[in-house]
Every structure is written in structure tokens, then in C-alpha cells.
Write a protein that holds these residues in place. Sequence first.
Motif, PDB file in Angstrom:
ATOM      1  N   ASP A 165       0.814  -1.221   0.000  1.00  0.00           N
ATOM      2  CA  ASP A 165       0.000   0.000   0.000  1.00  0.00           C
ATOM      3  C   ASP A 165       0.846   1.269   0.000  1.00  0.00           C
ATOM      4  O   ASP A 165       0.407   2.307  -0.495  1.00  0.00           O
ATOM      5  CB  ASP A 165      -0.959   0.005   1.194  1.00  0.00           C
ATOM      6  N   GLU A 166       2.060   1.187   0.541  1.00  0.00           N
ATOM      7  CA  GLU A 166       2.943   2.349   0.543  1.00  0.00           C
ATOM      8  C   GLU A 166       3.439   2.658  -0.873  1.00  0.00           C
ATOM      9  O   GLU A 166       3.718   3.803  -1.209  1.00  0.00           O
ATOM     10  CB  GLU A 166       4.141   2.099   1.463  1.00  0.00           C
ATOM     11  N   MET A 167       3.542   1.617  -1.692  1.00  0.00           N
ATOM     12  CA  MET A 167       4.030   1.788  -3.061  1.00  0.00           C
ATOM     13  C   MET A 167       3.003   2.494  -3.946  1.00  0.00           C
ATOM     14  O   MET A 167       3.357   3.284  -4.809  1.00  0.00           O
ATOM     15  CB  MET A 167       4.366   0.430  -3.671  1.00  0.00           C
ATOM     16  N   GLY A 168       1.711   2.173  -3.747  1.00  0.00           N
ATOM     17  CA  GLY A 168       0.697   2.800  -4.566  1.00  0.00           C
ATOM     18  C   GLY A 168      -0.675   2.171  -4.388  1.00  0.00           C
ATOM     19  O   GLY A 168      -0.816   1.136  -3.754  1.00  0.00           O
ATOM     20  N   ASP A 169      -1.670   2.829  -4.980  1.00  0.00           N
ATOM     21  CA  ASP A 169      -3.042   2.324  -4.883  1.00  0.00           C
ATOM     22  C   ASP A 169      -3.317   1.337  -6.017  1.00  0.00           C
ATOM     23  O   ASP A 169      -2.421   0.971  -6.779  1.00  0.00           O
ATOM     24  CB  ASP A 169      -4.044   3.484  -4.893  1.00  0.00           C
ATOM     25  N   ASP A 170      -4.576   0.918  -6.152  1.00  0.00           N
ATOM     26  CA  ASP A 170      -4.939  -0.064  -7.182  1.00  0.00           C
ATOM     27  C   ASP A 170      -4.602   0.428  -8.583  1.00  0.00           C
ATOM     28  O   ASP A 170      -4.140  -0.340  -9.432  1.00  0.00           O
ATOM     29  CB  ASP A 170      -6.427  -0.419  -7.086  1.00  0.00           C
ATOM     30  N   ALA A 171      -4.828   1.711  -8.836  1.00  0.00           N
ATOM     31  CA  ALA A 171      -4.534   2.267 -10.167  1.00  0.00           C
ATOM     32  C   ALA A 171      -3.033   2.209 -10.452  1.00  0.00           C
ATOM     33  O   ALA A 171      -2.612   1.891 -11.571  1.00  0.00           O
ATOM     34  CB  ALA A 171      -5.045   3.703 -10.261  1.00  0.00           C
ATOM     35  N   TYR A 172      -2.223   2.515  -9.449  1.00  0.00           N
ATOM     36  CA  TYR A 172      -0.770   2.438  -9.616  1.00  0.00           C
ATOM     37  C   TYR A 172      -0.359   1.024 -10.010  1.00  0.00           C
ATOM     38  O   TYR A 172       0.402   0.823 -10.957  1.00  0.00           O
ATOM     39  CB  TYR A 172      -0.046   2.858  -8.328  1.00  0.00           C
ATOM     40  N   TRP A 173      -0.854   0.026  -9.252  1.00  0.00           N
ATOM     41  CA  TRP A 173      -0.456  -1.359  -9.504  1.00  0.00           C
ATOM     42  C   TRP A 173      -0.956  -1.847 -10.858  1.00  0.00           C
ATOM     43  O   TRP A 173      -0.253  -2.566 -11.564  1.00  0.00           O
ATOM     44  CB  TRP A 173      -0.929  -2.269  -8.370  1.00  0.00           C
ATOM     45  N   ALA A 174      -2.165  -1.451 -11.246  1.00  0.00           N
ATOM     46  CA  ALA A 174      -2.685  -1.852 -12.555  1.00  0.00           C
ATOM     47  C   ALA A 174      -1.803  -1.297 -13.671  1.00  0.00           C
ATOM     48  O   ALA A 174      -1.464  -1.997 -14.641  1.00  0.00           O
ATOM     49  CB  ALA A 174      -4.125  -1.381 -12.720  1.00  0.00           C
ATOM     50  N   GLY A 175      -1.401  -0.039 -13.548  1.00  0.00           N
ATOM     51  CA  GLY A 175      -0.521   0.564 -14.545  1.00  0.00           C
ATOM     52  C   GLY A 175       0.849  -0.086 -14.568  1.00  0.00           C
ATOM     53  O   GLY A 175       1.418  -0.331 -15.640  1.00  0.00           O
ATOM     54  N   TYR A 176       1.373  -0.370 -13.395  1.00  0.00           N
ATOM     55  CA  TYR A 176       2.692  -1.009 -13.286  1.00  0.00           C
ATOM     56  C   TYR A 176       2.684  -2.386 -13.945  1.00  0.00           C
ATOM     57  O   TYR A 176       3.559  -2.712 -14.752  1.00  0.00           O
ATOM     58  CB  TYR A 176       3.068  -1.103 -11.801  1.00  0.00           C
ATOM     59  N   VAL A 177       1.661  -3.190 -13.633  1.00  0.00           N
ATOM     60  CA  VAL A 177       1.570  -4.532 -14.205  1.00  0.00           C
ATOM     61  C   VAL A 177       1.362  -4.454 -15.721  1.00  0.00           C
ATOM     62  O   VAL A 177       1.939  -5.241 -16.482  1.00  0.00           O
ATOM     63  CB  VAL A 177       0.466  -5.354 -13.510  1.00  0.00           C
ATOM     64  N   ALA A 178       0.571  -3.491 -16.183  1.00  0.00           N
ATOM     65  CA  ALA A 178       0.362  -3.324 -17.627  1.00  0.00           C
ATOM     66  C   ALA A 178       1.679  -2.999 -18.325  1.00  0.00           C
ATOM     67  O   ALA A 178       1.950  -3.499 -19.439  1.00  0.00           O
ATOM     68  CB  ALA A 178      -0.674  -2.236 -17.893  1.00  0.00           C
ATOM     69  N   GLU A 179       2.515  -2.193 -17.692  1.00  0.00           N
ATOM     70  CA  GLU A 179       3.816  -1.844 -18.275  1.00  0.00           C
ATOM     71  C   GLU A 179       4.709  -3.080 -18.376  1.00  0.00           C
ATOM     72  O   GLU A 179       5.374  -3.308 -19.398  1.00  0.00           O
ATOM     73  CB  GLU A 179       4.487  -0.759 -17.428  1.00  0.00           C
ATOM     74  N   LEU A 180       4.706  -3.911 -17.338  1.00  0.00           N
ATOM     75  CA  LEU A 180       5.490  -5.147 -17.368  1.00  0.00           C
ATOM     76  C   LEU A 180       4.982  -6.093 -18.444  1.00  0.00           C
ATOM     77  O   LEU A 180       5.761  -6.714 -19.171  1.00  0.00           O
ATOM     78  CB  LEU A 180       5.436  -5.853 -16.015  1.00  0.00           C
ATOM     79  N   GLN A 181       3.659  -6.189 -18.557  1.00  0.00           N
ATOM     80  CA  GLN A 181       3.070  -7.084 -19.556  1.00  0.00           C
ATOM     81  C   GLN A 181       3.441  -6.626 -20.968  1.00  0.00           C
ATOM     82  O   GLN A 181       3.784  -7.443 -21.826  1.00  0.00           O
ATOM     83  CB  GLN A 181       1.555  -7.154 -19.406  1.00  0.00           C
ATOM     84  N   ALA A 182       3.386  -5.313 -21.202  1.00  0.00           N
ATOM     85  CA  ALA A 182       3.740  -4.790 -22.526  1.00  0.00           C
ATOM     86  C   ALA A 182       5.197  -5.097 -22.869  1.00  0.00           C
ATOM     87  O   ALA A 182       5.516  -5.454 -24.010  1.00  0.00           O
ATOM     88  CB  ALA A 182       3.482  -3.287 -22.578  1.00  0.00           C
TER      89      ALA A 182
END
Length: 198
Positions: free
Chosen positions: A167-184
Motif C-alpha cells: 500500500d505504501e508503493m501505490g493504490d490499485d490504479a498504480y499497480w494496474a498501470g505497473y503490471v500493464a507496463e510489465l506485460q507490454a
Amino acid sequence: MTERIATDLRHYLQQSRDALLRALDGVSEYDARRPLTPSGTNLLGLVKHLAGLESSYLGDCVGRPSPLRFPWVEDGSVWDGADMWALPAESRDYLVGLYQSAWKHSDVSIAELPLDTPGHVEWWPPERQEPTFGHLLARLVAETAQHAGHADILRETIDGRGGRDHDEMGDDAYWAGYVAELQAAADVYRPDSPVLAP
């Protein structure tokens, strides 16, 4: 110097113990027990497994038999994986309490035994059956850290909650964007990708 090393090892061992149990926070009884990998890895199984390792490596194997009894060790079913999952009659409180009792016994060993205390692990290959207490302690620190990492991943599989700083790293939107970047980035290497990898 060796006393400081033992203190440091115990500190890191406790960090991993706590991390393992933290993975159970707020998890249903079903989710704590169900197999989450093709090999059946589950949260309570990790707790049960480590309770036995604490008791044997830092107790029985160094001449300080634990007063705790593990039915799966006594009946030999441990060799068939019985320490890696919770029976219906084994409650979460029972297994967590057993683990905490095992680590209290281990902590006394850490406080009282020199790291060069001879040990004996009868189920290891003959050429490795005589490790020191320090070797067993370092092995337990490594194994507990490894299983705490497994528990973090299992917990994330259950409800998306990562490690303690999730939770300190980011909210749900942060994690969704981060994972999308890794997937791309990974998609560039898909066998059917029209994009040529560098």
C-alpha cells in the motif's frame, strides 16, 4: 563476534517468521488451506512445515529435543508430505501456536548454544550429517525467508495484497498501470508478437 552473528541471524529469522504469519492476516479458513500452485503449496502448510523444521534443526538435531510432539513426524507421514498441508482437524490457531512454540524453543537454543556446537541430521546424506549449529541456523534463516516469500506470493494470488509495503508503493490504479507496463514489455517476446525484440 560469533555472539553478534547469532543475534543477527536470529533477527533475520524473526523477520521472516513474522512475514509468514502476516500473510495469514484476514485470510479465510478456506483460503489459508487451499492449494494455490500445481504442487499444492498453501499458507497453513508452510506454517506447519516450518514448525517442524524449527523443532528439528534447532532442537532435536543439536541435542535439545523439543517438548513439542508432531503427529506427522511420529507416524512417519512427514515423508509423504503430511507437513505441507493442514488436516481438517488441525485448526489455524493450533498450527500457528505450534509454530510459535517451536520458535520459542529455537530462540533458547540460539541464546545458549555456540555456533560451532556439533549437530546431527540423520536424514541428510552421510557426508553431510554432521553440520554445526551455525550451519543449521543459517539454513533455517534461508528456508524461512524462502517460504515467507512463497507466502507473500500465495497471499497476492488470493486477494491481490502484496508484501507489507504494497500500500505504501501505490493504490490499485498504480499497480494496474505497473503490471500493464510489465506485460507490454514481456509481450515483445511473445512467439506471435509482430514486434521484433531487440
